[in-house]
Enzyme design. Structure first.
Site, PDB file in Angstrom:
ATOM      1  N   GLY A  90       1.075  -1.179  -0.178  1.00 19.82           N
ATOM      2  CA  GLY A  90       0.449   0.151   0.041  1.00 19.82           C
ATOM      3  C   GLY A  90       1.138   1.579  -0.190  1.00 19.82           C
ATOM      4  O   GLY A  90       2.083   1.066   0.120  1.00 19.82           O
ATOM      5  N   LEU A  91       0.045   2.302  -0.027  1.00 15.08           N
ATOM      6  CA  LEU A  91       0.777   3.161   0.061  1.00 15.08           C
ATOM      7  C   LEU A  91       1.802   4.062   1.494  1.00 15.08           C
ATOM      8  O   LEU A  91       1.397   3.397   2.973  1.00 15.08           O
ATOM      9  CB  LEU A  91       0.279   5.045  -0.305  1.00 15.08           C
ATOM     10  CG  LEU A  91      -0.880   4.776  -1.480  1.00 15.08           C
ATOM     11  CD1 LEU A  91      -1.864   6.118  -1.926  1.00 15.08           C
ATOM     12  CD2 LEU A  91       0.627   5.601  -2.844  1.00 15.08           C
ATOM     13  N   SER A  92       3.108   4.703   0.878  1.00 17.52           N
ATOM     14  CA  SER A  92       3.423   5.049   1.801  1.00 17.52           C
ATOM     15  C   SER A  92       2.027   5.628   3.289  1.00 17.52           C
ATOM     16  O   SER A  92       1.624   6.811   2.707  1.00 17.52           O
ATOM     17  CB  SER A  92       4.410   6.075   1.706  1.00 17.52           C
ATOM     18  OG  SER A  92       4.927   6.656   2.897  1.00 17.52           O
ATOM     19  N   ALA A  93       2.225   5.563   4.319  1.00 17.45           N
ATOM     20  CA  ALA A  93       1.659   5.513   5.205  1.00 17.45           C
ATOM     21  C   ALA A  93       0.180   5.233   5.681  1.00 17.45           C
ATOM     22  O   ALA A  93      -0.821   5.923   6.198  1.00 17.45           O
ATOM     23  CB  ALA A  93       0.777   7.546   5.938  1.00 17.45           C
ATOM     24  N   SER A  94       0.197   4.194   4.764  1.00 19.99           N
ATOM     25  CA  SER A  94      -1.222   3.479   4.157  1.00 19.99           C
ATOM     26  C   SER A  94      -1.532   2.729   5.628  1.00 19.99           C
ATOM     27  O   SER A  94      -2.549   2.788   5.980  1.00 19.99           O
ATOM     28  CB  SER A  94      -1.491   2.586   3.434  1.00 19.99           C
ATOM     29  OG  SER A  94      -0.271   1.619   3.657  1.00 19.99           O
ATOM     30  N   GLY A  95      -0.469   2.956   6.499  1.00 13.84           N
ATOM     31  CA  GLY A  95      -0.215   1.532   8.310  1.00 13.84           C
ATOM     32  C   GLY A  95       0.210   0.362   7.418  1.00 13.84           C
ATOM     33  O   GLY A  95      -0.364  -0.296   9.263  1.00 13.84           O
ATOM     34  N   LYS A  96       0.302  -0.210   7.280  1.00 10.19           N
ATOM     35  CA  LYS A  96       1.487  -1.279   6.699  1.00 10.19           C
ATOM     36  C   LYS A  96       2.044  -1.754   8.626  1.00 10.19           C
ATOM     37  O   LYS A  96       1.905  -2.903   8.675  1.00 10.19           O
ATOM     38  CB  LYS A  96       2.112  -1.572   5.368  1.00 10.19           C
ATOM     39  CG  LYS A  96       1.435  -1.331   4.015  1.00 10.19           C
ATOM     40  CD  LYS A  96       2.800  -1.355   3.085  1.00 10.19           C
ATOM     41  CE  LYS A  96       3.438  -0.298   3.131  1.00 10.19           C
ATOM     42  NZ  LYS A  96       3.160   0.755   2.961  1.00 10.19           N
ATOM     43  N   SER A 112       6.025  -5.687   5.135  1.00 11.48           N
ATOM     44  CA  SER A 112       5.524  -4.032   5.600  1.00 11.48           C
ATOM     45  C   SER A 112       6.586  -3.646   4.516  1.00 11.48           C
ATOM     46  O   SER A 112       7.551  -2.975   4.487  1.00 11.48           O
ATOM     47  CB  SER A 112       5.677  -3.486   5.740  1.00 11.48           C
ATOM     48  OG  SER A 112       4.985  -4.383   7.347  1.00 11.48           O
TER      49      SER A 112
HETATM   50  P1  ADP Z   1       3.811   2.630   6.053  1.00 15.18           P
HETATM   51  O1  ADP Z   1       3.942   1.356   7.264  1.00 15.18           O
HETATM   52  O2  ADP Z   1       2.255   2.022   5.566  1.00 15.18           O
HETATM   53  O3  ADP Z   1       4.730   3.838   6.105  1.00 15.18           O
HETATM   54  P2  ADP Z   1       2.791   3.311   8.685  1.00 15.18           P
HETATM   55  O4  ADP Z   1       2.102   3.053   9.779  1.00 15.18           O
HETATM   56  O5  ADP Z   1       4.436   4.105   8.991  1.00 15.18           O
HETATM   57  O6  ADP Z   1       1.730   3.112   7.309  1.00 15.18           O
HETATM   58  O7  ADP Z   1       2.232   4.967   9.438  1.00 15.18           O
HETATM   59  C1  ADP Z   1       0.380   4.731   9.721  1.00 15.18           C
HETATM   60  C2  ADP Z   1      -0.251   5.949  10.218  1.00 15.18           C
HETATM   61  O8  ADP Z   1      -2.001   5.702   9.729  1.00 15.18           O
HETATM   62  C3  ADP Z   1       0.500   5.811  11.566  1.00 15.18           C
HETATM   63  O9  ADP Z   1       1.079   7.222  12.631  1.00 15.18           O
HETATM   64  C4  ADP Z   1      -0.747   5.413  12.628  1.00 15.18           C
HETATM   65  O10 ADP Z   1      -1.405   5.654  13.390  1.00 15.18           O
HETATM   66  C5  ADP Z   1      -2.083   6.035  11.318  1.00 15.18           C
HETATM   67  N1  ADP Z   1      -2.933   4.764  10.779  1.00 15.18           N
HETATM   68  C6  ADP Z   1      -4.911   5.439  11.626  1.00 15.18           C
HETATM   69  N2  ADP Z   1      -5.839   4.683  11.322  1.00 15.18           N
HETATM   70  C7  ADP Z   1      -4.978   3.814  11.254  1.00 15.18           C
HETATM   71  C8  ADP Z   1      -4.986   2.169  10.668  1.00 15.18           C
HETATM   72  N3  ADP Z   1      -6.408   1.378  10.860  1.00 15.18           N
HETATM   73  N4  ADP Z   1      -4.757   0.982  10.228  1.00 15.18           N
HETATM   74  C9  ADP Z   1      -3.230   1.118  10.313  1.00 15.18           C
HETATM   75  N5  ADP Z   1      -2.820   2.706  10.822  1.00 15.18           N
HETATM   76  C10 ADP Z   1      -3.207   3.320  11.310  1.00 15.18           C
END
Ligand code: ADP
Length: 204
Positions: free
Chosen positions: A36-42, A107
């Site tokens: 998923g996109l960066s900051a999607s929550g992975k 992730s």
């Molecule tokens: P990624 O790894 O995809 O780049 P991150 O996990 O580092 O993303 O960041 C995701 C951000 O979104 C975090 O700040 C997290 O607290 C927030 N967030 C909000 N809702 C959710 C959710 N349902 N699941 C995961 N993260 C979430």
């Protein structure tokens, strides 16, 4: 994809069968691939999930985008070629962990479908479970979260080739799991992932 360079090499099989390994590990194991996109929550989901599975007594290990780039893949950047090699190596590592009977949580933005499909094929050829989990979120929400300030930098032109801004993200067409983090809590997202893992039999 990488070519086989070494010659005169032979695969050396062991004596432990998959059933024996499963009995030893008390679970099947396999790979859960969060894309998923960066900051999607992975990463956030994988971190929480790792804790839950560990507390349940299920051998689990997490492989995470930036972490891998500090070590195994420190010589790779973000060109399309390097991104492909990044995912290829991680796919091979996942395959080893999955073969060892560990629930492996990977992730990685992994924006290109061909790269993810290659990791899936690696697992399928080896008869190992593979769950592609699309962590879906609108770009606007990801950009608003921007926990590492990367979207801001990309919009300012300080980062080139940033997924979703000036590099494409190819969404999975038939993922085993879709978790939309734009409209659910972290707890709900973790519960959905756990349900997918359990119904695919990775923990049993
Ligand atoms: P990624 O790894 O995809 O780049 P991150 O996990 O580092 O993303 O960041 C995701 C951000 O979104 C975090 O700040 C997290 O607290 C927030 N967030 C909000 N809702 C959710 C959710 N349902 N699941 C995961 N993260 C979430």
């Amino acid at each position: 994809m990488a070519q086989q360079v070494a010659t005169n090499i032979t695969f050396h099989d062991g004596n432990v069968t998959r059933d024996e390994r499963k009995a030893c590990m008390k679970q099947t194991g396999g790979t859960v691939w969060f894309t998923g996109l960066s900051a999607s929550g992975k990463s956030t989901i994988a971190v929480a999930l790792e804790q839950v599975l560990c507390q349940q007594g299920n051998p689990v290990y997490r492989l995470d985008g930036d972490n891998i780039r500090f070590g195994l893949n420190k010589n790779l950047g973000f060109s399309a070629e390097d991104r492909a090699e990044n995912i290829r190596r991680i796919g091979e590592v996942c395959k080893l962990f999955a073969d060892a009977g560990v629930v492996t949580l990977a992730s990685f933005i992994s924006p290109y479908k061909a790269d993810r499909d290659a990791v899936r094929a690696l697992h399928e050829e080896a008869g190992l479970p593979f769950i592609e989990c699309y962590v879906e979120v609108d770009l606007a929400i990801a950009e608003e979260r921007d926990p590492k300030g990367l979207y801001k930098k990309a919009r300012a032109g300080e980062i080139k080739g940033f997924t979703g801004i000036d590099d494409p993200y190819e969404a999975p067409e038939q993922p085993e799991l879709v978790i939309n983090t734009g409209n659910q809590t972290l707890e709900q997202s973790v519960a959905a992932a756990l349900e997918g893992i359990n119904s695919a039999g990775l923990c049993s």
